[in-house]
Design a protein around this motif. Structure first.
Motif, mmCIF file in Angstrom:
data_model
loop_
_atom_site.group_PDB
_atom_site.id
_atom_site.type_symbol
_atom_site.label_atom_id
_atom_site.label_comp_id
_atom_site.label_asym_id
_atom_site.label_seq_id
_atom_site.Cartn_x
_atom_site.Cartn_y
_atom_site.Cartn_z
ATOM 1 N N ASP A 12 14.983 -39.906 -6.695
ATOM 2 C CA ASP A 12 16.425 -39.805 -6.451
ATOM 3 C C ASP A 12 17.040 -41.159 -6.758
ATOM 4 O OD1 ASP A 12 19.064 -39.666 -5.117
ATOM 5 O OD2 ASP A 12 18.281 -37.836 -4.210
ATOM 6 N N ASP A 13 18.182 -41.168 -7.434
ATOM 7 C CA ASP A 13 18.826 -42.429 -7.789
ATOM 8 C C ASP A 13 19.529 -43.081 -6.597
ATOM 9 O OD1 ASP A 13 20.590 -40.138 -8.157
ATOM 10 O OD2 ASP A 13 22.092 -41.558 -8.854
ATOM 11 N N ASP A 14 19.652 -42.361 -5.488
ATOM 12 C CA ASP A 14 20.253 -42.917 -4.274
ATOM 13 C C ASP A 14 19.135 -43.472 -3.388
ATOM 14 O OD1 ASP A 14 21.367 -43.349 -1.714
ATOM 15 O OD2 ASP A 14 22.823 -41.737 -1.985
ATOM 16 N N GLU A 15 19.068 -44.791 -3.301
ATOM 17 C CA GLU A 15 17.996 -45.454 -2.559
ATOM 18 C C GLU A 15 17.944 -45.025 -1.101
ATOM 19 O OE1 GLU A 15 16.785 -49.991 -1.466
ATOM 20 O OE2 GLU A 15 17.667 -49.652 -3.444
ATOM 21 N N SER A 16 19.111 -44.796 -0.494
ATOM 22 C CA SER A 16 19.136 -44.395 0.920
ATOM 23 C C SER A 16 18.538 -43.002 1.098
ATOM 24 C CB SER A 16 20.552 -44.462 1.493
ATOM 25 O OG SER A 16 21.393 -43.515 0.880
ATOM 26 N N VAL A 17 18.736 -42.110 0.139
ATOM 27 C CA VAL A 17 18.134 -40.780 0.200
ATOM 28 C C VAL A 17 16.614 -40.906 0.096
ATOM 29 C CG1 VAL A 17 17.901 -38.564 -1.005
ATOM 30 C CG2 VAL A 17 20.167 -39.563 -0.662
ATOM 31 N N CYS A 18 16.144 -41.729 -0.830
ATOM 32 C CA CYS A 18 14.697 -41.949 -0.979
ATOM 33 C C CYS A 18 14.084 -42.458 0.321
ATOM 34 C CB CYS A 18 14.411 -42.944 -2.102
ATOM 35 S SG CYS A 18 14.579 -42.263 -3.760
ATOM 36 N N ARG A 19 14.718 -43.476 0.903
ATOM 37 C CA ARG A 19 14.184 -44.050 2.151
ATOM 38 C C ARG A 19 14.193 -43.027 3.276
ATOM 39 N NH1 ARG A 19 17.458 -48.566 0.942
ATOM 40 N NH2 ARG A 19 18.867 -47.863 2.569
ATOM 41 N N SER A 20 15.270 -42.257 3.381
ATOM 42 C CA SER A 20 15.372 -41.263 4.451
ATOM 43 C C SER A 20 14.292 -40.192 4.322
ATOM 44 C CB SER A 20 16.752 -40.588 4.424
ATOM 45 O OG SER A 20 17.762 -41.515 4.691
ATOM 46 N N ILE A 21 14.106 -39.704 3.114
ATOM 47 C CA ILE A 21 13.077 -38.676 2.907
ATOM 48 C C ILE A 21 11.693 -39.255 3.155
ATOM 49 C CG2 ILE A 21 11.967 -37.191 1.181
ATOM 50 C CD1 ILE A 21 14.764 -36.748 -0.027
ATOM 51 N N GLN A 22 11.461 -40.479 2.699
ATOM 52 C CA GLN A 22 10.164 -41.119 2.923
ATOM 53 C C GLN A 22 9.881 -41.257 4.423
ATOM 54 O OE1 GLN A 22 9.693 -45.271 1.637
ATOM 55 N NE2 GLN A 22 7.751 -44.662 0.694
ATOM 56 N N ARG A 23 10.858 -41.712 5.192
ATOM 57 C CA ARG A 23 10.681 -41.834 6.650
ATOM 58 C C ARG A 23 10.454 -40.470 7.302
ATOM 59 N NH1 ARG A 23 14.805 -45.721 6.290
ATOM 60 N NH2 ARG A 23 16.345 -44.212 6.959
ATOM 61 N N GLU A 33 5.979 -41.615 -1.922
ATOM 62 C CA GLU A 33 6.277 -42.758 -2.779
ATOM 63 C C GLU A 33 7.607 -42.455 -3.456
ATOM 64 O OE1 GLU A 33 4.159 -44.919 -6.550
ATOM 65 O OE2 GLU A 33 2.925 -44.189 -4.902
ATOM 66 N N THR A 34 8.488 -43.458 -3.536
ATOM 67 C CA THR A 34 9.822 -43.217 -4.069
ATOM 68 C C THR A 34 10.004 -43.816 -5.464
ATOM 69 O OG1 THR A 34 10.764 -45.196 -3.033
ATOM 70 C CG2 THR A 34 10.805 -43.152 -1.744
ATOM 71 N N PHE A 35 10.870 -43.164 -6.229
ATOM 72 C CA PHE A 35 11.229 -43.597 -7.575
ATOM 73 C C PHE A 35 12.746 -43.486 -7.696
ATOM 74 C CE2 PHE A 35 6.967 -41.948 -7.662
ATOM 75 C CZ PHE A 35 6.270 -42.869 -8.433
ATOM 76 N N SER A 36 13.377 -44.516 -8.262
ATOM 77 C CA SER A 36 14.836 -44.549 -8.331
ATOM 78 C C SER A 36 15.405 -43.866 -9.567
ATOM 79 C CB SER A 36 15.328 -45.992 -8.265
ATOM 80 O OG SER A 36 14.798 -46.721 -9.353
ATOM 81 N N SER A 37 14.536 -43.372 -10.446
ATOM 82 C CA SER A 37 15.014 -42.662 -11.638
ATOM 83 C C SER A 37 13.918 -41.762 -12.184
ATOM 84 C CB SER A 37 15.448 -43.652 -12.719
ATOM 85 O OG SER A 37 14.317 -44.302 -13.273
ATOM 86 N N GLY A 38 14.347 -40.789 -12.965
ATOM 87 C CA GLY A 38 13.382 -39.934 -13.638
ATOM 88 C C GLY A 38 12.530 -40.722 -14.604
ATOM 89 N N GLY A 64 20.725 -41.211 -16.829
ATOM 90 C CA GLY A 64 19.587 -41.255 -17.744
ATOM 91 C C GLY A 64 18.945 -39.881 -17.826
ATOM 92 N N ILE A 65 17.687 -39.811 -17.497
ATOM 93 C CA ILE A 65 16.958 -38.540 -17.543
ATOM 94 C C ILE A 65 17.241 -37.775 -16.251
ATOM 95 C CG2 ILE A 65 14.681 -37.474 -17.723
ATOM 96 C CD1 ILE A 65 13.730 -40.046 -19.105
ATOM 97 N N ASN A 66 17.905 -36.626 -16.362
ATOM 98 C CA ASN A 66 18.237 -35.874 -15.145
ATOM 99 C C ASN A 66 17.024 -35.094 -14.635
ATOM 100 O OD1 ASN A 66 18.061 -33.260 -16.336
ATOM 101 N ND2 ASN A 66 20.206 -33.295 -16.921
ATOM 102 N N GLY A 67 17.168 -34.544 -13.449
ATOM 103 C CA GLY A 67 16.059 -33.859 -12.800
ATOM 104 C C GLY A 67 15.526 -32.669 -13.568
ATOM 105 N N LEU A 68 16.409 -31.905 -14.210
ATOM 106 C CA LEU A 68 15.937 -30.747 -14.970
ATOM 107 C C LEU A 68 15.081 -31.169 -16.160
ATOM 108 C CD1 LEU A 68 19.112 -28.476 -14.873
ATOM 109 C CD2 LEU A 68 17.001 -28.214 -13.546
#
Length: 128
Positions: A12-23, A33-38, A64-68
């Protein structure tokens, strides 16, 4: 060397979403493990052949490269994919599900529903 514990890749390109899901996942005993882009995720898959997450949580709308597109590129790996998005567009939902996504969840995410989806993707018995 293969991972002893399954790892969930969160893209997810939103760092706060990545951190929240990881927690959230860690609170349920699931490593993430989080990634900020496809592109960053795809680069890791290419540069580290031994890296293979047990499940992928993938945002649809990213620069950039979208999720689909990420989903299309990793389709041959047969990884369970859970799509997340803030923009519930019917065409994106249909495309993601037709390409084999296990779940299509809208933000803001319900933690219990996300954990249940990940547990199913990992083949774990859900405690719902």
């Amino acid at each position: 060397m293969p991972n002893l514990e399954p790892i969930v890749a969160v893209i997810d390109d939103d760092e706060s979403v990545c951190r929240s899901i990881q927690r959230l996942l860690r609170s349920a005993g699931i490593e993430a493990e989080t990634f900020s882009s496809g592109a960053q995720f795809l680069d890791t898959l290419t540069s580290t052949p031994s890296y293979r997450p047990a499940c992928v949580i993938l945002d649809i709308q990213m620069p950039g490269i979208n999720g689909l597109e990420v989903q299309r590129r990793i389709l041959p790996m047969s990884l369970p994919i859970i799509v997340i998005t803030a923009y519930d567009e019917m065409s994106a939902r249909q495309a993601a599900m037709a390409a084999g996504a296990m779940e299509y969840l809208c933000k803001p995410l319900n933690g219990a529903i996300l954990i249940g989806a990940v547990e199913r993707a990992l083949g774990r018995q859900s405690l719902d």
